[in-house]
Scaffold this active site. Structure first.
Site, mmCIF file in Angstrom:
data_model
loop_
_atom_site.group_PDB
_atom_site.id
_atom_site.type_symbol
_atom_site.label_atom_id
_atom_site.label_comp_id
_atom_site.label_asym_id
_atom_site.label_seq_id
_atom_site.Cartn_x
_atom_site.Cartn_y
_atom_site.Cartn_z
ATOM 1 N N SER A 129 -9.820 43.722 25.890
ATOM 2 C CA SER A 129 -10.734 42.746 25.825
ATOM 3 C C SER A 129 -10.467 41.516 26.691
ATOM 4 C CB SER A 129 -10.582 42.449 24.181
ATOM 5 O OG SER A 129 -12.012 41.558 24.024
ATOM 6 N N ASP A 345 -18.678 50.889 22.396
ATOM 7 C CA ASP A 345 -18.314 49.438 22.125
ATOM 8 C C ASP A 345 -19.340 48.764 22.706
ATOM 9 O OD1 ASP A 345 -17.169 47.015 22.290
ATOM 10 O OD2 ASP A 345 -16.006 47.111 23.993
ATOM 11 N N HIS A 423 -14.234 49.441 20.969
ATOM 12 C CA HIS A 423 -13.555 48.609 21.574
ATOM 13 C C HIS A 423 -12.001 48.798 21.680
ATOM 14 C CE1 HIS A 423 -13.600 44.500 23.410
ATOM 15 N NE2 HIS A 423 -12.353 44.251 22.626
#
Length: 447
Positions: A129, A345, A423
């Site tokens: 991320s 995601d 994710h």
């Protein structure tokens, strides 16, 4: 395992980063793999406890279990809560940009190595991320130190990373094809999909993808940004998703009700946990066992970690996107960088990350020259498990997993799309992520 606070400056212990370190459970290796979560301000103890650590306690679990795909099966792993303002780390927040974050981390990392007597190790930086920014800038700063004894940066791995224009090419531009492709779980009606597709065309996103999500594209992408609020299609999709699924999870769109409790208290931004179940790292007994500061309230994501507002997500980080300079430098120096995106995601979309790569120049060329089309097939014979997996004898893990994504390698950069993953890839698809680590460490040459 080892854990505690390590000062950034040994002469000033008021600013320190919290870490957990575990040497590999397999044969010793002269390498160290660093894991960083993103946010900014999200704790790397999430990765330690729910993704790639020796034990995992994921959503819906009441107690930890041994992780057969722990990264310590393969390498020494260091989880660090950084920048200052994250997790158990202490001190005043002074970072104005990624350069400041990188300096703090590398000062900490040098103190860590000297304390543990580590030198001449290969260093691999990994994260997910927002850590796409951290990993890129910290790796480039390691190169600048010109100290191979302590900063021999040898590769990097980033899952679903913020590396480009997050609020444009990595989210808004590719959202409509994502919504159409995943409508079997999103559940939008035909009229809403038609409305999205019309806006996709009139707002110019469809033409943008047609021109620039090509291999190779005709040139650099124009600087993008949302100037017409009626074109905020991403926000429309995000809001509508909760109407069809009140338990919608942007980090993995296949999730449905009921919500599973999170022992870390942060599954989908809802801070949900079973009644009577405290946030794990806020338990006094846990803090004492892990040498964590008792006076610090631990939250999975908090902050601020930058001194001002602005930048991606309004968090004060005004540094240029990594694709502009620092990430190409790391690719060129190591010839071993892997970027992977989970197909499910919706916080950072797979085509959005590919658009960012197609807008990056490294080794004298813009973008990937060929479209990714090689399958990632996970089979038992060529997946090298560590001794931990074999000792567990977990039923059901012995079978081949099959086709789990697409891969593509060009000029030092490996791309992977991970099927059936959200994710947090080591949490959603630990077996595929284990293979990603094997490639980073040089154990395999294809995924």
């Amino acid at each position: 395992m080892y854990a505690g606070l390590m000062p950034i400056d040994m002469s000033n212990t008021s600013r320190a980063l919290y870490y957990v370190f575990q040497p590999t459970v397999d044969a010793p290796v002269d390498e160290i793999t660093v894991w960083l979560n993103g946010g900014p301000g999200c704790s790397s103890l999430e990765g330690f406890f729910q993704e790639n650590g020796r034990f995992v306690c994921g959503w819906g679990q009441y107690t930890p279990t041994v992780n057969p795909y722990s990264w310590v099966n393969l390498t020494n792993v260091l989880w660090v809560e950084q920048p200052v303002g994250t997790g158990f780390s202490i001190g005043s927040v002074t970072a104005n940009n990624e350069a400041d974050v990188a300096k703090d981390f590398n000062d900490f990392f040098l103190n860590f190595q000297q304390t543990f007597g580590i030198k001449n190790f290969k260093v691999f930086l990994t994260g997910e991320s927002y850590a796409g920014r951290y990993v890129s800038y910290i790796s480039a700063a390691m190169l600048d130190r010109k100290d191979p004894v302590h900063f021999n940066i040898s590769g990097a791995l980033m899952f679903d990373p913020v590396i480009g224009n997050y609020e444009w090419e990595q989210t808004i531009v590719p959202i409509v094809p994502f919504a159409v492709e995943n409508n079997n779980v999103l559940g939008f009606n035909a009229s809403f999909l038609t409305q999205l597709q019309k806006l996709d065309k009139t707002c110019g996103f469809a033409d943008f993808r047609k021109k620039y999500l090509t291999f190779p594209p005709p040139g650099k992408q124009p600087v993008g940004g949302l100037t017409n609020l009626s074109c905020d299609i991403y926000d429309m999709v995000y809001t509508a998703a909760y109407a069809t699924n009140p338990c919608f999870n942007v980090y993995g769109v296949a999730g449905q009700c009921p919500l599973q409790s999170d022992p870390l208290g942060y599954p989908t931004g809802l801070q949900y946990s079973y009644p009577g179940q405290p946030i794990y790292f806020n338990r006094t007994d846990v803090k004492k066992a892990m040498h964590a500061p008792l006076e610090v309230e631990w939250l999975e994501c908090k902050g601020p970690v930058f001194t001002s507002s602005g930048g991606p997500e309004g968090e004060g980080d005004t540094s240029p996107d990594p694709i502009q300079s620092v990430l190409p430098r790391v690719i060129e120096a190591t010839n071993r960088v892997l970027i992977a995106n989970g197909a499910l995601d919706m916080s950072i979309l797979t085509d959005g990350t590919l658009l960012a790569i197609q807008n990056m120049t490294w080794l004298g060329k813009l973008s990937f020259q060929s479209q990714p089309n090689t399958s990632i097939v996970i089979t038992l014979p060529d997946l090298q498990y560590g001794p931990t997996f074999e000792a567990n004898g977990s039923p059901g893990f012995e079978d081949a997993q099959g086709t789990m994504g697409k891969q593509h390698f060009e000029r030092g950069l490996m791309w992977a799309e991970t099927y059936l993953s959200g994710h947090m890839q080591p949490q959603f698809q630990p077996r595929s992520s284990y293979r990603h680590l094997q490639w980073l460490l040089g154990h395999v040459e294809i995924l």
